[in-house]
Scaffold this active site. Sequence first.
Site, PDB file in Angstrom:
ATOM      1  N   HIS A  43     -19.925   5.621  32.320  1.00 52.64           N
ATOM      2  CA  HIS A  43     -20.324   7.036  32.350  1.00 52.64           C
ATOM      3  C   HIS A  43     -21.814   7.214  32.075  1.00 52.64           C
ATOM      4  CE1 HIS A  43     -16.195   8.334  32.764  1.00 52.64           C
ATOM      5  NE2 HIS A  43     -15.850   7.550  31.771  1.00 52.64           N
ATOM      6  N   GLN A 143      -9.494  -2.377  29.617  1.00 51.90           N
ATOM      7  CA  GLN A 143      -9.022  -1.103  29.080  1.00 51.90           C
ATOM      8  C   GLN A 143      -7.634  -0.758  29.588  1.00 51.90           C
ATOM      9  OE1 GLN A 143     -12.803   1.582  29.332  1.00 51.90           O
ATOM     10  NE2 GLN A 143     -11.495   2.213  27.627  1.00 51.90           N
ATOM     11  N   GLU A 145      -5.883   2.523  29.958  1.00 53.01           N
ATOM     12  CA  GLU A 145      -6.253   3.940  29.849  1.00 53.01           C
ATOM     13  C   GLU A 145      -5.666   4.760  30.994  1.00 53.01           C
ATOM     14  OE1 GLU A 145     -10.462   4.585  29.970  1.00 53.01           O
ATOM     15  OE2 GLU A 145     -10.801   3.148  31.571  1.00 53.01           O
ATOM     16  N   ASP A 171      -8.907   9.023  28.974  1.00 53.39           N
ATOM     17  CA  ASP A 171      -8.370   8.845  30.328  1.00 53.39           C
ATOM     18  C   ASP A 171      -6.855   8.729  30.310  1.00 53.39           C
ATOM     19  OD1 ASP A 171     -10.447   8.942  32.313  1.00 53.39           O
ATOM     20  OD2 ASP A 171     -11.306   7.170  31.361  1.00 53.39           O
TER      21      ASP A 171
HETATM   22  C1  3PY Z   1     -11.361   6.880  27.210  1.00 49.75           C
HETATM   23  O1  3PY Z   1     -10.970   7.462  26.208  1.00 49.75           O
HETATM   24  O2  3PY Z   1     -10.971   7.128  28.364  1.00 49.75           O
HETATM   25  C2  3PY Z   1     -12.322   5.804  27.059  1.00 49.75           C
HETATM   26  O3  3PY Z   1     -12.606   5.126  28.018  1.00 49.75           O
HETATM   27  C3  3PY Z   1     -12.900   5.570  25.692  1.00 49.75           C
HETATM   28  O4  3PY Z   1     -13.595   4.410  25.641  1.00 49.75           O
HETATM   29 MG    MG Z   2     -12.032   5.924  29.845  1.00 53.09          MG
END
Ligand code: 3PY
Ligand code: MG
Length: 248
Positions: A43, A143, A145, A171
């Site tokens: 981001h 991740q 997410e 996310d």
């Molecule tokens: C999220 O909360 O989507 C993130 O990627 C935090 O690092």
């Molecule tokens: Mg994220």
Amino acid sequence: MNFTQRLRQNDLLLGTMLTLPSPELAEMISSCGYDWLFMDGEHGNLSTLDWQRMLQAVAGRSAAIIRVATNSEREIKKILDIGADGIIAPQVNTADEARHVVACCKYPPQGIRGVGLARAQGYGRNFADYMKTANVSIAVIIQAEHIDAVNNIEEIVEVDGIDAVFIGPYDLSASMGLIGQVDHPEVVEAIDRVGRACQQRDISLGYFGTTAESVQAYASKGYHLICAGTDAGFVLGGAQQTLDKLRE
Ligand code: 3PY
Ligand code: MG
């Protein structure tokens, strides 16, 4: 002991997020003593050259882990070649995607990382040593997410070479139709499913929150890779608080 070794032995690693293209901020924040910095190339509006300048400013005081914008071989290679200590791969939703990310981080024969002579290799001077150690010393963090990642998590954690799974609560909540409700019971239940799968495989867990308070519950649940706050949040919070006090 380096960051990746500490991650693999489940040490508590305290970090914060950098999102702004400022070597000076990176220098200041690393001088606070954070174990690691979550440098957000997903981001954050930064070029590879910006990241390189920031790694130079951090100068090894904190481990520098860069979240790539895309999980492409081309991007991961560049980020590792500037000397990041590891990567965070966003939105890894299947075991195949996880395997691809791991492969991008490892030189052959374990993976497909291209061989270059850049800052990570001492511009060529440390080439031989780097080749010997890189495959084990680079941290590979994926991740979880998205609800698809949660539904596939038992398969994802079977992939060899994952050093940690980092929850993206924002996310994840969005993918469940509960955007921003990171403490909603359904979101917490989804996160806990990821937690159980990782703990069974002894894979470190990471969590992000905007404040120290917001990560507390996860630190107490045994999460070891903690990221709290952002550079922009620190500046905004401090500036606003000072002005509010002046106005009182
Ligand atoms: C999220 O909360 O989507 C993130 O990627 C935090 O690092
Ligand atoms: Mg994220």
